[in-house]
Design an enzyme around this catalytic site. Structure first.
Site, PDB file in Angstrom:
ATOM      1  N   ARG A  72      51.111  46.840  33.393  1.00  0.00           N
ATOM      2  CA  ARG A  72      50.041  46.494  34.350  1.00  0.00           C
ATOM      3  C   ARG A  72      50.415  45.161  34.972  1.00  0.00           C
ATOM      4  O   ARG A  72      50.525  44.144  34.275  1.00  0.00           O
ATOM      5  CB  ARG A  72      48.692  46.393  33.635  1.00  0.00           C
ATOM      6  N   HIS A  77      47.014  53.266  40.726  1.00  0.00           N
ATOM      7  CA  HIS A  77      46.525  53.421  39.344  1.00  0.00           C
ATOM      8  C   HIS A  77      46.622  54.916  38.992  1.00  0.00           C
ATOM      9  O   HIS A  77      45.612  55.611  38.860  1.00  0.00           O
ATOM     10  CB  HIS A  77      45.082  52.912  39.266  1.00  0.00           C
ATOM     11  N   GLN A 128      44.699  56.592  35.983  1.00  0.00           N
ATOM     12  CA  GLN A 128      43.271  56.710  36.269  1.00  0.00           C
ATOM     13  C   GLN A 128      42.993  57.982  37.079  1.00  0.00           C
ATOM     14  O   GLN A 128      42.067  58.732  36.771  1.00  0.00           O
ATOM     15  CB  GLN A 128      42.823  55.471  37.062  1.00  0.00           C
ATOM     16  N   ASP A 163      34.501  51.969  43.320  1.00  0.00           N
ATOM     17  CA  ASP A 163      35.192  50.968  42.490  1.00  0.00           C
ATOM     18  C   ASP A 163      34.734  49.596  42.989  1.00  0.00           C
ATOM     19  O   ASP A 163      34.113  49.489  44.060  1.00  0.00           O
ATOM     20  CB  ASP A 163      36.718  51.160  42.635  1.00  0.00           C
ATOM     21  N   CYS A 182      35.808  54.142  37.989  1.00  0.00           N
ATOM     22  CA  CYS A 182      36.873  53.890  37.012  1.00  0.00           C
ATOM     23  C   CYS A 182      36.444  52.893  35.946  1.00  0.00           C
ATOM     24  O   CYS A 182      37.016  52.879  34.861  1.00  0.00           O
ATOM     25  CB  CYS A 182      38.130  53.417  37.727  1.00  0.00           C
ATOM     26  N   ARG A 237      40.730  59.300  30.038  1.00  0.00           N
ATOM     27  CA  ARG A 237      41.942  58.474  30.098  1.00  0.00           C
ATOM     28  C   ARG A 237      42.809  58.759  28.873  1.00  0.00           C
ATOM     29  O   ARG A 237      44.031  58.847  28.959  1.00  0.00           O
ATOM     30  CB  ARG A 237      41.575  56.969  30.124  1.00  0.00           C
TER      31      ARG A 237
HETATM   32  N1   CP Z   1      39.678  51.725  34.540  1.00  0.00           N
HETATM   33  C1   CP Z   1      40.528  50.871  33.971  1.00  0.00           C
HETATM   34  O1   CP Z   1      41.731  50.875  34.206  1.00  0.00           O
HETATM   35  O2   CP Z   1      39.938  50.019  33.085  1.00  0.00           O
HETATM   36  P1   CP Z   1      40.637  48.802  32.364  1.00  0.00           P
HETATM   37  O3   CP Z   1      40.897  47.739  33.404  1.00  0.00           O
HETATM   38  O4   CP Z   1      39.626  48.350  31.330  1.00  0.00           O
HETATM   39  O5   CP Z   1      41.921  49.250  31.721  1.00  0.00           O
HETATM   40  N1  NVA Z   2      40.533  48.158  41.606  1.00  0.00           N
HETATM   41  C1  NVA Z   2      40.285  47.593  40.296  1.00  0.00           C
HETATM   42  C2  NVA Z   2      40.483  48.622  39.235  1.00  0.00           C
HETATM   43  C3  NVA Z   2      40.239  48.151  37.836  1.00  0.00           C
HETATM   44  C4  NVA Z   2      40.459  49.209  36.815  1.00  0.00           C
HETATM   45  C5  NVA Z   2      41.216  46.419  40.085  1.00  0.00           C
HETATM   46  O1  NVA Z   2      42.403  46.523  40.422  1.00  0.00           O
HETATM   47  O2  NVA Z   2      40.767  45.396  39.580  1.00  0.00           O
END
Ligand code: CP
Ligand code: NVA
Length: 322
Positions: free
Chosen positions: A110, A137, A140, A237, A277, A305
């Site tokens: 990430r 993502h 997701q 989101d 999400c 997930r």
């Molecule tokens: N939806 C999602 O990716 O959540 P986290 O940021 O908690 O991993």
């Molecule tokens: N769009 C959000 C998703 C978090 C799971 C971010 O990138 O923060």
């Protein structure tokens, strides 16, 4: 019931950097395998394989679901948090990636720039998985479409997504990008409703339209009501993603009218489900009543997930027979 997952065989040893790295058949088979794992109809043993987690941003769902997924598959995870490794002190990705390839069997990363993820993948000799970047993502999106499939075709159906409409109301961000690409691969119509200036990337839109071909439509509108009208899935989101916190106030103003609330839900198909999400900001991108209401599937979605990532890990690490 025994399944054949022939389309997944070529995924062994491969990366998942983008939703578009999969074919439509592979995406469908991953959902089918995830559903079989969820029902306890499929057992996979990865024989002690190790997944390294490099997370440059906070995470609850992705981090925990990857760890539990590996444990359930008979493997384990190693937390390679940049704060406790030399990654945080600036060791080059080219070196880190080659060293880690000698120790672990896959990496879930990430980070901010997609190019950083791609650099890890370039130097790694093991599968690299996008656990969220600023661009996409993909894990997701797999969970999201499994949740939509469960709602509209039952958990045992292999298909049943083609022809459905998913409306995403909000920022044209990483989550929206993967929904566009994954939806296109599955024959789902994807509509984005966003304020001017917050559209998805033109490159991602073009790729989604290419993948959708004549099977489904990919649309962007600045009218949230038009976007959700008759849709089967309503998705939103956060307005400010990780790394955009300083734009929070300015974005709150720009996104006025784009809250997924009871009025928007009333415009959707009567069977529509609500997805997010998570983490969510109640009273901003989604109303408390909608996220807690009877159409909401956000906790099933979060659970999924785990199931889709088990399926993905099994495919990339060679655990799917047949
Ligand atoms: N939806 C999602 O990716 O959540 P986290 O940021 O908690 O991993
Ligand atoms: N769009 C959000 C998703 C978090 C799971 C971010 O990138 O923060």
């Amino acid at each position: 019931m025994a399944f054949s997952f022939a389309a997944l065989n070529p995924l062994q040893g491969r990366d998942l950097l983008s939703s578009a790295d999969l074919s439509g058949d592979q995406t469908l088979e991953l959902l089918q395998l995830a559903a079989a794992l969820k029902r306890g109809e499929q057992r996979i043993d990865l024989g002690g394989k190790v997944l390294g987690l490099i997370f440059q941003k906070a995470s609850t769902r992705t981090r925990v679901s990857f760890s539990v997924a590996m444990a359930r598959l008979g493997g384990q995870t190693l937390d390679l948090n940049p704060a406790v490794t030399q990654v945080g002190r600036g060791e080059p990705i080219a070196d880190t990636s080659r060293v880690l390839s000698r120790y672990v069997d896959a990496l879930a990363i990430r980070t901010f720039a997609q190019s950083e993820l791609e650099e890890y993948a370039h130097w790694a000799s093991i599968p690299v998985i996008n656990a969220l970047t600023d661009l996409e993502h993909p894990c997701q999106a797999l969970a999201d479409f499994l949740t939509l499939q469960e709602a509209f075709s039952g958990s045992s159906a292999a298909a049943g997504l083609a022809g459905l409409t998913l409306a995403y109301v909000g920022d044209g961000n990483n989550v929206a990008h993967s929904l566009l690409l994954c939806g296109a691969l599955l024959g789902v119509n994807v509509r984005i409703g966003c304020p001017p200036g917050f559209e998805p990337s033109p490159q991602v839109l073009a790729r989604a339209r290419e993948l959708a071909g004549h099977r489904s439509s990919i649309e962007v509108s600045h009218d949230p009501v038009a976007a959700v009208r008759g849709a089967h899935g309503l998705y939103t989101d956060v307005w400010a993603s990780m790394g955009q916190e300083q734009e929070q106030r300015q974005r709150e103003a720009a996104f006025t009218g784009f809250c997924l609330d009871e009025n928007l839900l009333a415009e959707a198909d009567p069977r529509a489900i609500v997805l997010h999400c998570l983490p969510a900001h109640r009273g901003e991108e989604i109303s408390a009543g909608v996220i807690e209401g009877s159409a909401s599937r956000v906790f099933d979605q979060a659970e999924n997930r785990l199931h889709v990532q088990q399926a993905l890990l099994a495919a990339l690490l060679g655990g799917v027979a047949g």
